[in-house]
Scaffold this motif. Structure first.
Motif, PDB file in Angstrom:
ATOM      1  N   SER A   8      30.226  25.552  78.046  1.00 35.24           N
ATOM      2  CA  SER A   8      31.350  24.905  78.734  1.00 35.24           C
ATOM      3  C   SER A   8      31.368  23.405  78.465  1.00 35.24           C
ATOM      4  O   SER A   8      32.426  22.814  78.225  1.00 35.24           O
ATOM      5  CB  SER A   8      31.269  25.163  80.239  1.00 35.24           C
ATOM      6  N   LEU A   9      30.188  22.768  78.497  1.00 33.73           N
ATOM      7  CA  LEU A   9      30.120  21.331  78.233  1.00 33.73           C
ATOM      8  C   LEU A   9      30.449  21.045  76.770  1.00 33.73           C
ATOM      9  O   LEU A   9      31.172  20.085  76.464  1.00 33.73           O
ATOM     10  CB  LEU A   9      28.729  20.792  78.574  1.00 33.73           C
ATOM     11  N   LYS A  10      29.958  21.872  75.868  1.00 33.21           N
ATOM     12  CA  LYS A  10      30.296  21.693  74.450  1.00 33.21           C
ATOM     13  C   LYS A  10      31.802  21.780  74.253  1.00 33.21           C
ATOM     14  O   LYS A  10      32.385  21.018  73.482  1.00 33.21           O
ATOM     15  CB  LYS A  10      29.591  22.768  73.613  1.00 33.21           C
ATOM     16  N   ARG A  11      32.440  22.710  74.968  1.00 41.60           N
ATOM     17  CA  ARG A  11      33.883  22.869  74.849  1.00 41.60           C
ATOM     18  C   ARG A  11      34.608  21.644  75.372  1.00 41.60           C
ATOM     19  O   ARG A  11      35.615  21.211  74.799  1.00 41.60           O
ATOM     20  CB  ARG A  11      34.304  24.116  75.639  1.00 41.60           C
ATOM     21  N   VAL A  12      34.128  21.062  76.466  1.00 44.74           N
ATOM     22  CA  VAL A  12      34.743  19.846  77.007  1.00 44.74           C
ATOM     23  C   VAL A  12      34.697  18.732  75.957  1.00 44.74           C
ATOM     24  O   VAL A  12      35.682  18.015  75.736  1.00 44.74           O
ATOM     25  CB  VAL A  12      34.036  19.406  78.297  1.00 44.74           C
ATOM     26  N   LEU A  13      33.550  18.576  75.309  1.00 43.26           N
ATOM     27  CA  LEU A  13      33.403  17.524  74.306  1.00 43.26           C
ATOM     28  C   LEU A  13      34.304  17.792  73.097  1.00 43.26           C
ATOM     29  O   LEU A  13      34.931  16.871  72.556  1.00 43.26           O
ATOM     30  CB  LEU A  13      31.940  17.438  73.867  1.00 43.26           C
ATOM     31  N   ARG A 287      33.355  32.813  72.416  1.00 43.30           N
ATOM     32  CA  ARG A 287      32.352  31.766  72.580  1.00 43.30           C
ATOM     33  C   ARG A 287      32.511  30.668  71.516  1.00 43.30           C
ATOM     34  O   ARG A 287      31.560  30.279  70.838  1.00 43.30           O
ATOM     35  CB  ARG A 287      30.938  32.358  72.517  1.00 43.30           C
ATOM     36  N   ALA A 288      33.724  30.174  71.387  1.00 47.07           N
ATOM     37  CA  ALA A 288      34.006  29.149  70.380  1.00 47.07           C
ATOM     38  C   ALA A 288      33.344  27.833  70.755  1.00 47.07           C
ATOM     39  O   ALA A 288      33.518  27.335  71.858  1.00 47.07           O
ATOM     40  CB  ALA A 288      35.512  28.953  70.252  1.00 47.07           C
ATOM     41  N   LYS A 289      32.586  27.265  69.833  1.00 50.52           N
ATOM     42  CA  LYS A 289      31.950  25.969  70.062  1.00 50.52           C
ATOM     43  C   LYS A 289      31.757  25.217  68.751  1.00 50.52           C
ATOM     44  O   LYS A 289      30.804  24.471  68.572  1.00 50.52           O
ATOM     45  CB  LYS A 289      30.615  26.144  70.789  1.00 50.52           C
ATOM     46  N   ALA A 290      32.674  25.443  67.823  1.00 49.41           N
ATOM     47  CA  ALA A 290      32.674  24.713  66.555  1.00 49.41           C
ATOM     48  C   ALA A 290      34.119  24.448  66.163  1.00 49.41           C
ATOM     49  O   ALA A 290      35.019  25.207  66.548  1.00 49.41           O
ATOM     50  CB  ALA A 290      31.970  25.513  65.458  1.00 49.41           C
ATOM     51  N   VAL A 291      34.348  23.371  65.441  1.00 52.96           N
ATOM     52  CA  VAL A 291      35.690  23.037  64.982  1.00 52.96           C
ATOM     53  C   VAL A 291      35.696  22.860  63.472  1.00 52.96           C
ATOM     54  O   VAL A 291      34.672  22.569  62.854  1.00 52.96           O
ATOM     55  CB  VAL A 291      36.231  21.751  65.649  1.00 52.96           C
ATOM     56  N   MET A 292      36.855  23.076  62.893  1.00 54.52           N
ATOM     57  CA  MET A 292      37.045  22.876  61.459  1.00 54.52           C
ATOM     58  C   MET A 292      38.202  21.910  61.245  1.00 54.52           C
ATOM     59  O   MET A 292      39.259  22.045  61.866  1.00 54.52           O
ATOM     60  CB  MET A 292      37.359  24.211  60.760  1.00 54.52           C
ATOM     61  N   PHE A 293      37.985  20.930  60.390  1.00 56.68           N
ATOM     62  CA  PHE A 293      39.050  20.028  59.971  1.00 56.68           C
ATOM     63  C   PHE A 293      39.658  20.542  58.674  1.00 56.68           C
ATOM     64  O   PHE A 293      38.963  21.116  57.829  1.00 56.68           O
ATOM     65  CB  PHE A 293      38.508  18.609  59.752  1.00 56.68           C
ATOM     66  N   ASN A 294      40.941  20.331  58.524  1.00 56.42           N
ATOM     67  CA  ASN A 294      41.634  20.760  57.317  1.00 56.42           C
ATOM     68  C   ASN A 294      42.276  19.564  56.636  1.00 56.42           C
ATOM     69  O   ASN A 294      42.989  18.780  57.262  1.00 56.42           O
ATOM     70  CB  ASN A 294      42.718  21.785  57.670  1.00 56.42           C
ATOM     71  N   THR A 295      41.990  19.404  55.366  1.00 56.20           N
ATOM     72  CA  THR A 295      42.702  18.435  54.539  1.00 56.20           C
ATOM     73  C   THR A 295      42.661  18.932  53.106  1.00 56.20           C
ATOM     74  O   THR A 295      41.642  19.493  52.677  1.00 56.20           O
ATOM     75  CB  THR A 295      42.091  17.020  54.649  1.00 56.20           C
ATOM     76  N   LYS A 296      43.744  18.785  52.383  1.00 54.11           N
ATOM     77  CA  LYS A 296      43.825  19.309  51.026  1.00 54.11           C
ATOM     78  C   LYS A 296      44.299  18.212  50.070  1.00 54.11           C
ATOM     79  O   LYS A 296      45.495  17.917  50.007  1.00 54.11           O
ATOM     80  CB  LYS A 296      44.776  20.506  50.966  1.00 54.11           C
ATOM     81  N   PRO A 297      43.373  17.603  49.321  1.00 53.95           N
ATOM     82  CA  PRO A 297      43.787  16.611  48.317  1.00 53.95           C
ATOM     83  C   PRO A 297      44.698  17.253  47.271  1.00 53.95           C
ATOM     84  O   PRO A 297      44.483  18.404  46.870  1.00 53.95           O
ATOM     85  CB  PRO A 297      42.456  16.164  47.703  1.00 53.95           C
ATOM     86  N   SER A 298      45.704  16.517  46.869  1.00 56.05           N
ATOM     87  CA  SER A 298      46.631  16.978  45.838  1.00 56.05           C
ATOM     88  C   SER A 298      46.513  16.076  44.622  1.00 56.05           C
ATOM     89  O   SER A 298      46.885  14.895  44.666  1.00 56.05           O
ATOM     90  CB  SER A 298      48.066  16.956  46.380  1.00 56.05           C
ATOM     91  N   GLY A 299      45.930  16.608  43.559  1.00 55.49           N
ATOM     92  CA  GLY A 299      45.740  15.800  42.362  1.00 55.49           C
ATOM     93  C   GLY A 299      44.796  14.644  42.632  1.00 55.49           C
ATOM     94  O   GLY A 299      43.811  14.776  43.357  1.00 55.49           O
ATOM     95  N   ASN A 300      45.095  13.494  42.069  1.00 56.32           N
ATOM     96  CA  ASN A 300      44.207  12.344  42.254  1.00 56.32           C
ATOM     97  C   ASN A 300      44.583  11.490  43.453  1.00 56.32           C
ATOM     98  O   ASN A 300      43.984  10.431  43.669  1.00 56.32           O
ATOM     99  CB  ASN A 300      44.174  11.485  40.979  1.00 56.32           C
ATOM    100  N   GLU A 301      45.557  11.953  44.251  1.00 54.46           N
ATOM    101  CA  GLU A 301      45.934  11.243  45.475  1.00 54.46           C
ATOM    102  C   GLU A 301      46.155   9.744  45.216  1.00 54.46           C
ATOM    103  O   GLU A 301      45.510   8.877  45.791  1.00 54.46           O
ATOM    104  CB  GLU A 301      44.868  11.436  46.564  1.00 54.46           C
ATOM    105  N   THR A 302      47.098   9.471  44.294  1.00 52.92           N
ATOM    106  CA  THR A 302      47.436   8.093  43.929  1.00 52.92           C
ATOM    107  C   THR A 302      46.186   7.322  43.486  1.00 52.92           C
ATOM    108  O   THR A 302      45.896   6.208  43.949  1.00 52.92           O
ATOM    109  CB  THR A 302      48.121   7.356  45.092  1.00 52.92           C
ATOM    110  N   ASN A 303      45.425   7.962  42.593  1.00 51.22           N
ATOM    111  CA  ASN A 303      44.234   7.362  41.973  1.00 51.22           C
ATOM    112  C   ASN A 303      43.114   7.035  42.958  1.00 51.22           C
ATOM    113  O   ASN A 303      42.307   6.132  42.715  1.00 51.22           O
ATOM    114  CB  ASN A 303      44.623   6.087  41.203  1.00 51.22           C
ATOM    115  N   THR A 304      43.053   7.772  44.060  1.00 50.40           N
ATOM    116  CA  THR A 304      41.942   7.578  44.998  1.00 50.40           C
ATOM    117  C   THR A 304      40.897   8.696  44.892  1.00 50.40           C
ATOM    118  O   THR A 304      39.820   8.585  45.476  1.00 50.40           O
ATOM    119  CB  THR A 304      42.458   7.511  46.452  1.00 50.40           C
ATOM    120  N   PHE A 305      41.204   9.770  44.165  1.00 50.41           N
ATOM    121  CA  PHE A 305      40.257  10.853  43.925  1.00 50.41           C
ATOM    122  C   PHE A 305      40.045  11.010  42.424  1.00 50.41           C
ATOM    123  O   PHE A 305      41.001  10.931  41.641  1.00 50.41           O
ATOM    124  CB  PHE A 305      40.770  12.174  44.506  1.00 50.41           C
ATOM    125  N   ILE A 306      38.792  11.213  42.028  1.00 45.79           N
ATOM    126  CA  ILE A 306      38.464  11.460  40.627  1.00 45.79           C
ATOM    127  C   ILE A 306      38.458  12.970  40.422  1.00 45.79           C
ATOM    128  O   ILE A 306      37.559  13.670  40.911  1.00 45.79           O
ATOM    129  CB  ILE A 306      37.097  10.869  40.254  1.00 45.79           C
TER     130      ILE A 306
END
Length: 340
Positions: A8-13, A287-306
């Motif tokens: 319960s405390l983990k869920r609050v956080l 008993r969910a107590k983990a989270v997942m972030f989602n982000t999907k780079p597209s190509g080089n993201e204006t030359n910020t990803f190699i």
């Protein structure tokens, strides 16, 4: 004295984290780094929680991109014929070794309320896949009792369903424009029965039974009845009765319950649902107590990803700063290498 951090405390956080992601008060980014080639003999190292590890991560960071979405997730258990599944148990800490919930090929999630058993009380494998979206629990011919919780929407499946994790959430307000899967889950939440007894587990079977003793469920709830199964003079299982219309007599409004036998020395315990019943909040059921972030780079993201460079680390970064000005970094993505 030994202390614990309750679910319960983990869920609050985690609720605070998810809320914060959806506001403008903080910025979360996903970073990649440690640009070393992978080969077939490599295995992923176990993360180490040390200052040295954190310092090296910062020094080896390649690129960052804003975390677009976040969701609670639980371990993925694909339903497979011939697999032994456990039943929900309010006396089990965390996730048991034997899973008690599954996802099917249709991306439908079901919770097992009672494990199938043979006439001697021995556990048997699940051989019939749960299907449908009934608001009531249901018993299959292999002895397993299941309860439908939700079906993943196409959006959530695309963002958060992975080889190891399944997204889960509590549905708030829905309307006619909401996705069908969300409206369906909202119906499951609304129809849940508070204080159900999911199953009855035998603690000790006693001896000398020639006929099955009468089972009585005593507590502050109502309408739960059950029947004992005996084998070799011993109570080997206790089955919740049918309600006569295809449902199961789980009862309602129990916050405490004991199981009594009319004779002999057999002992059993009642397994209660989460407070508001099975399906009322899938986060509690699974008993969910983990989270997942989602982000999907597209190509080089204006030359910020190699795009032709490997990496070995993934990091979650809150409120990164621009090093030259010490001001908040606010761009959608950024290049973090000093040299290559």
């Amino acid at each position: 004295m030994t202390g614990i951090i309750t679910d319960s405390l983990k869920r609050v956080l985690l609720d605070s984290l998810i809320t914060e992601v959806g506001t403008s008060t903080s910025s979360y980014y996903i970073g990649i780094g440690n640009s070393i080639d992978w080969d077939s003999s490599d295995t992923a190292p176990t993360p180490v929680n040390t200052l040295r590890e954190e310092r090296n991560l910062r020094l080896q960071l390649q690129s960052i991109k804003s975390g677009e979405d976040v969701s609670y997730v639980v371990p993925r258990n694909n339903w497979t014929s011939g697999t032994l599944y456990d039943g929900w148990d309010d006396n089990t800490a965390s996730h048991p070794t034997t899973p008690y919930f599954v996802i099917t090929d249709d991306n439908a999630v079901y919770i097992c309320l009672k494990q199938g058993k043979d006439s001697t009380g021995a556990a048997v494998a699940s051989t019939i896949e749960p299907t449908g979206s009934s608001q009531s629990s249901f018993l299959l011919a292999d002895g397993y009792t299941w309860k439908f919780l939700y079906t993943l929407s196409a959006t959530d499946a695309n963002k958060f369903l992975s080889a190891n994790f399944v997204p889960v959430k509590l549905i708030g307000t829905t309307d006619s424009s909401s996705a069908a899967a969300l409206i369906e889950q909202k119906g499951i939440q609304t129809s849940a029965t508070s204080g159900e007894i999911g199953s009855i587990r035998v603690i000790s079977g006693g001896t000398g039974y020639s006929t099955a003793p009468i089972v009585t469920v005593v507590g502050d709830g109502d309408s739960c009845t059950a029947t004992a199964v005996i084998s070799g003079g011993t109570v080997v299982d206790v089955l919740l009765d049918s309600d006569g219309s295809g449902g199961i007599r789980h009862g309602h409004d129990f916050t405490k319950a004991t199981v009594e036998f009319s004779s002999g020395s057999a002992k059993a315990r009642a397994v209660l649902s989460p407070k508001n019943g099975f399906g009322a909040n899938a986060l509690n059921d699974l008993r969910a107590k983990a989270v997942m972030f989602n982000t999907k780079p597209s190509g080089n993201e204006t030359n910020t990803f190699i795009t032709d460079n490997d990496f070995r680390q993934v990091a979650l970064i809150k409120n990164p700063l621009v090093p030259t000005t010490d001001s908040d970094f606010t761009s959608a993505s950024g290049f973090a290498l000093k040299s290559l």
